[in-house]
Design a protein around this motif. Structure first.
Motif, PDB file in Angstrom:
ATOM      1  N   TYR A 168      19.847 -13.266  71.757  1.00  0.00           N
ATOM      2  CA  TYR A 168      20.758 -12.532  70.868  1.00  0.00           C
ATOM      3  C   TYR A 168      21.976 -13.397  70.589  1.00  0.00           C
ATOM      4  N   ARG A 169      22.346 -13.426  69.285  1.00  0.00           N
ATOM      5  CA  ARG A 169      23.467 -14.257  68.856  1.00  0.00           C
ATOM      6  C   ARG A 169      24.615 -13.356  68.385  1.00  0.00           C
ATOM      7  N   ALA A 170      25.829 -13.760  68.752  1.00  0.00           N
ATOM      8  CA  ALA A 170      27.026 -13.030  68.340  1.00  0.00           C
ATOM      9  C   ALA A 170      28.023 -14.009  67.735  1.00  0.00           C
ATOM     10  N   GLN A 171      28.699 -13.554  66.673  1.00  0.00           N
ATOM     11  CA  GLN A 171      29.721 -14.360  66.002  1.00  0.00           C
ATOM     12  C   GLN A 171      30.972 -13.513  65.818  1.00  0.00           C
ATOM     13  N   HIS A 172      32.099 -14.118  66.122  1.00  0.00           N
ATOM     14  CA  HIS A 172      33.383 -13.429  65.933  1.00  0.00           C
ATOM     15  C   HIS A 172      34.361 -14.438  65.331  1.00  0.00           C
ATOM     16  N   SER A 173      34.898 -14.101  64.127  1.00  0.00           N
ATOM     17  CA  SER A 173      35.793 -15.017  63.422  1.00  0.00           C
ATOM     18  C   SER A 173      37.152 -14.379  63.198  1.00  0.00           C
ATOM     19  N   TYR A 174      38.194 -15.213  63.268  1.00  0.00           N
ATOM     20  CA  TYR A 174      39.571 -14.779  63.023  1.00  0.00           C
ATOM     21  C   TYR A 174      40.172 -15.603  61.884  1.00  0.00           C
ATOM     22  N   GLN A 175      40.998 -14.962  61.086  1.00  0.00           N
ATOM     23  CA  GLN A 175      41.837 -15.693  60.141  1.00  0.00           C
ATOM     24  C   GLN A 175      43.251 -15.717  60.715  1.00  0.00           C
ATOM     25  N   ILE A 176      43.783 -16.906  60.882  1.00  0.00           N
ATOM     26  CA  ILE A 176      45.102 -17.075  61.497  1.00  0.00           C
ATOM     27  C   ILE A 176      46.088 -17.489  60.416  1.00  0.00           C
ATOM     28  N   THR A 177      47.206 -16.773  60.331  1.00  0.00           N
ATOM     29  CA  THR A 177      48.282 -17.126  59.406  1.00  0.00           C
ATOM     30  C   THR A 177      49.361 -17.866  60.172  1.00  0.00           C
ATOM     31  N   ILE A 178      49.641 -19.081  59.741  1.00  0.00           N
ATOM     32  CA  ILE A 178      50.618 -19.932  60.417  1.00  0.00           C
ATOM     33  C   ILE A 178      51.866 -20.008  59.537  1.00  0.00           C
ATOM     34  N   ARG A 179      52.987 -19.508  60.050  1.00  0.00           N
ATOM     35  CA  ARG A 179      54.217 -19.477  59.259  1.00  0.00           C
ATOM     36  C   ARG A 179      55.099 -20.706  59.497  1.00  0.00           C
ATOM     37  N   ASP A 180      54.909 -21.342  60.615  1.00  0.00           N
ATOM     38  CA  ASP A 180      55.605 -22.601  60.887  1.00  0.00           C
ATOM     39  C   ASP A 180      54.600 -23.731  60.651  1.00  0.00           C
ATOM     40  N   LEU A 181      54.713 -24.378  59.502  1.00  0.00           N
ATOM     41  CA  LEU A 181      53.715 -25.382  59.128  1.00  0.00           C
ATOM     42  C   LEU A 181      53.726 -26.588  60.076  1.00  0.00           C
ATOM     43  N   ASN A 182      54.784 -26.748  60.813  1.00  0.00           N
ATOM     44  CA  ASN A 182      54.866 -27.892  61.724  1.00  0.00           C
ATOM     45  C   ASN A 182      53.912 -27.770  62.910  1.00  0.00           C
ATOM     46  N   ILE A 183      53.426 -26.548  63.190  1.00  0.00           N
ATOM     47  CA  ILE A 183      52.541 -26.369  64.344  1.00  0.00           C
ATOM     48  C   ILE A 183      51.093 -26.151  63.908  1.00  0.00           C
ATOM     49  N   THR A 184      50.792 -26.454  62.652  1.00  0.00           N
ATOM     50  CA  THR A 184      49.423 -26.219  62.145  1.00  0.00           C
ATOM     51  C   THR A 184      48.396 -26.972  62.984  1.00  0.00           C
ATOM     52  N   THR A 185      48.655 -28.225  63.239  1.00  0.00           N
ATOM     53  CA  THR A 185      47.708 -29.015  64.041  1.00  0.00           C
ATOM     54  C   THR A 185      47.602 -28.462  65.460  1.00  0.00           C
ATOM     55  N   ASP A 186      48.718 -28.057  66.044  1.00  0.00           N
ATOM     56  CA  ASP A 186      48.691 -27.513  67.401  1.00  0.00           C
ATOM     57  C   ASP A 186      47.863 -26.238  67.473  1.00  0.00           C
ATOM     58  N   VAL A 187      47.949 -25.383  66.436  1.00  0.00           N
ATOM     59  CA  VAL A 187      47.193 -24.125  66.431  1.00  0.00           C
ATOM     60  C   VAL A 187      45.690 -24.397  66.422  1.00  0.00           C
ATOM     61  N   VAL A 188      45.263 -25.328  65.565  1.00  0.00           N
ATOM     62  CA  VAL A 188      43.832 -25.641  65.490  1.00  0.00           C
ATOM     63  C   VAL A 188      43.347 -26.259  66.801  1.00  0.00           C
ATOM     64  N   ALA A 189      44.131 -27.160  67.345  1.00  0.00           N
ATOM     65  CA  ALA A 189      43.729 -27.814  68.604  1.00  0.00           C
ATOM     66  C   ALA A 189      43.678 -26.816  69.754  1.00  0.00           C
ATOM     67  N   ALA A 190      44.656 -25.906  69.825  1.00  0.00           N
ATOM     68  CA  ALA A 190      44.678 -24.920  70.908  1.00  0.00           C
ATOM     69  C   ALA A 190      43.510 -23.951  70.789  1.00  0.00           C
ATOM     70  N   ALA A 191      43.156 -23.552  69.572  1.00  0.00           N
ATOM     71  CA  ALA A 191      42.051 -22.611  69.391  1.00  0.00           C
ATOM     72  C   ALA A 191      40.728 -23.235  69.834  1.00  0.00           C
ATOM     73  N   THR A 192      40.498 -24.483  69.467  1.00  0.00           N
ATOM     74  CA  THR A 192      39.254 -25.140  69.881  1.00  0.00           C
ATOM     75  C   THR A 192      39.223 -25.383  71.386  1.00  0.00           C
ATOM     76  N   LYS A 193      40.371 -25.677  71.972  1.00  0.00           N
ATOM     77  CA  LYS A 193      40.427 -25.875  73.419  1.00  0.00           C
ATOM     78  C   LYS A 193      40.146 -24.574  74.163  1.00  0.00           C
ATOM     79  N   ALA A 194      40.530 -23.431  73.531  1.00  0.00           N
ATOM     80  CA  ALA A 194      40.297 -22.137  74.183  1.00  0.00           C
ATOM     81  C   ALA A 194      38.865 -21.654  74.027  1.00  0.00           C
ATOM     82  N   GLY A 195      38.051 -22.365  73.256  1.00  0.00           N
ATOM     83  CA  GLY A 195      36.639 -21.989  73.161  1.00  0.00           C
ATOM     84  C   GLY A 195      36.128 -21.769  71.753  1.00  0.00           C
ATOM     85  N   ALA A 196      36.963 -21.870  70.733  1.00  0.00           N
ATOM     86  CA  ALA A 196      36.485 -21.702  69.362  1.00  0.00           C
ATOM     87  C   ALA A 196      35.578 -22.867  68.984  1.00  0.00           C
ATOM     88  N   ASN A 197      34.362 -22.595  68.574  1.00  0.00           N
ATOM     89  CA  ASN A 197      33.419 -23.648  68.187  1.00  0.00           C
ATOM     90  C   ASN A 197      33.104 -23.621  66.688  1.00  0.00           C
TER      91      ASN A 197
END
Length: 288
Positions: A168-197
């Motif tokens: 059985y396969r499960a998928q869960h997706s989030y749309q993230i709104t980033i208001r501080d553009l300076n942390i855009t890269t940090d948000v993507v890196a942190a999400a993948t480190k937390a398990g987002a594939n």
């Protein structure tokens, strides 16, 4: 019958009176001639020429009625159609530029397990870890929105047409709104480190483009008015009231960054850049 003379003396008859003599029969009157009787002639069947004439008359009448109705409809449409006003038509456009003030990115979890319970637990645990990580970066809950959740069996198909559930396969997706553009890269890196594939592209846009649209619209209206005045001056006529206004605009087109991929993708530093917003107006003035 006794006759009298001029002195009213009776005149004796010269002979014997015959009392059996029949009285003189009156002279018969001339019989009255009856009035003439007029008989209606028997109608003759219509000839071919008559039928042709009647057919021509009928066709002519139909043509005349059709022409009259067409003229009425054309005149009515010309008068009542508000989408094609007569007068002076002018158009102008204006373009303004804006810098994105928010970024949006989609991250997700995609897992396969042998049971529904196992796959749901895996996806739930990782999704919660992603949300907790984003919160430490200052992303509020209202800016983390679920956009997709799927759970379905994985099947293996045989050559005879039958199939077997392999997991059985499960998928869960989030749309993230980033208001501080300076942390855009940090948000993507942190999400993948937390398990987002699953990571989608980063989109840079305006949270509220209305103010920029209003700015472009105002400039386009000013250009169109000046253009109408100049045309009236050059043409030797005066313009009257404004009869119609039409607007066409290019909604802000989001800028996409090249991020995306699986859990081992290293995201480059995104550059928001600028984008354009264009508004075109079409004005129709009455000509005096």
């Amino acid at each position: 019958m006794v006759e009298f003379d001029a002195n009213l003396n009776p005149i004796e008859p010269s002979g014997p009176i015959n009392f059996n003599q029949s009285p003189t029969s009156p002279t018969p009157s001339t019989p009255t001639t009856p009035p003439p009787v007029f008989t209606q002639p028997t109608p003759k069947p219509p000839t071919n020429n008559y039928l042709v004439k009647r057919l021509v008359d009928l066709v002519t009448l139909v043509v005349i009625v059709g022409v009259v109705i067409g003229a009425i409809n054309m005149f009515g449409n010309r008068v009542s159609n508000p989408t094609q006003p007569e007068g002076l038509n002018v158009s102008a456009d204006a373009t303004v530029y804006a810098t994105p003030d928010i970024a949006k990115v989609t991250v997700g979890v995609n897992k396969l397990a042998n049971t529904v319970a196992n796959v749901e637990k895996q996806v739930t645990d990782i999704s919660q870890k992603i949300k907790d990580t984003l919160t430490t970066l200052g992303i509020e809950d209202k800016d983390i929105k679920t956009t997709n959740y799927n759970l379905y069996p994985e099947q293996s198909y045989r050559s005879n047409g039958t199939s077997t559930v392999t997991g059985y396969r499960a998928q869960h997706s989030y749309q993230i709104t980033i208001r501080d553009l300076n942390i855009t890269t940090d948000v993507v890196a942190a999400a993948t480190k937390a398990g987002a594939n699953e990571v989608g592209q980063v989109v840079f846009t305006l949270e509220n483009p209305d103010s920029k649209l209003a700015e472009a619209r105002k400039e386009a209206m000013s250009k169109a008015k000046d253009k109408a005045k100049q045309m009236a001056e050059d043409g030797g006529f005066r313009i009257g009231r404004l009869m119609s206004v039409n607007e066409y605009n290019d909604n802000p087109i989001p800028l996409y960054d090249g991020m995306g991929g699986g859990e081992k993708v290293v995201a480059p530093t995104p550059e928001p850049g600028n984008f354009s917003i264009k508004v075109t107006v079409n004005l129709t003035y009455q000509i005096r």
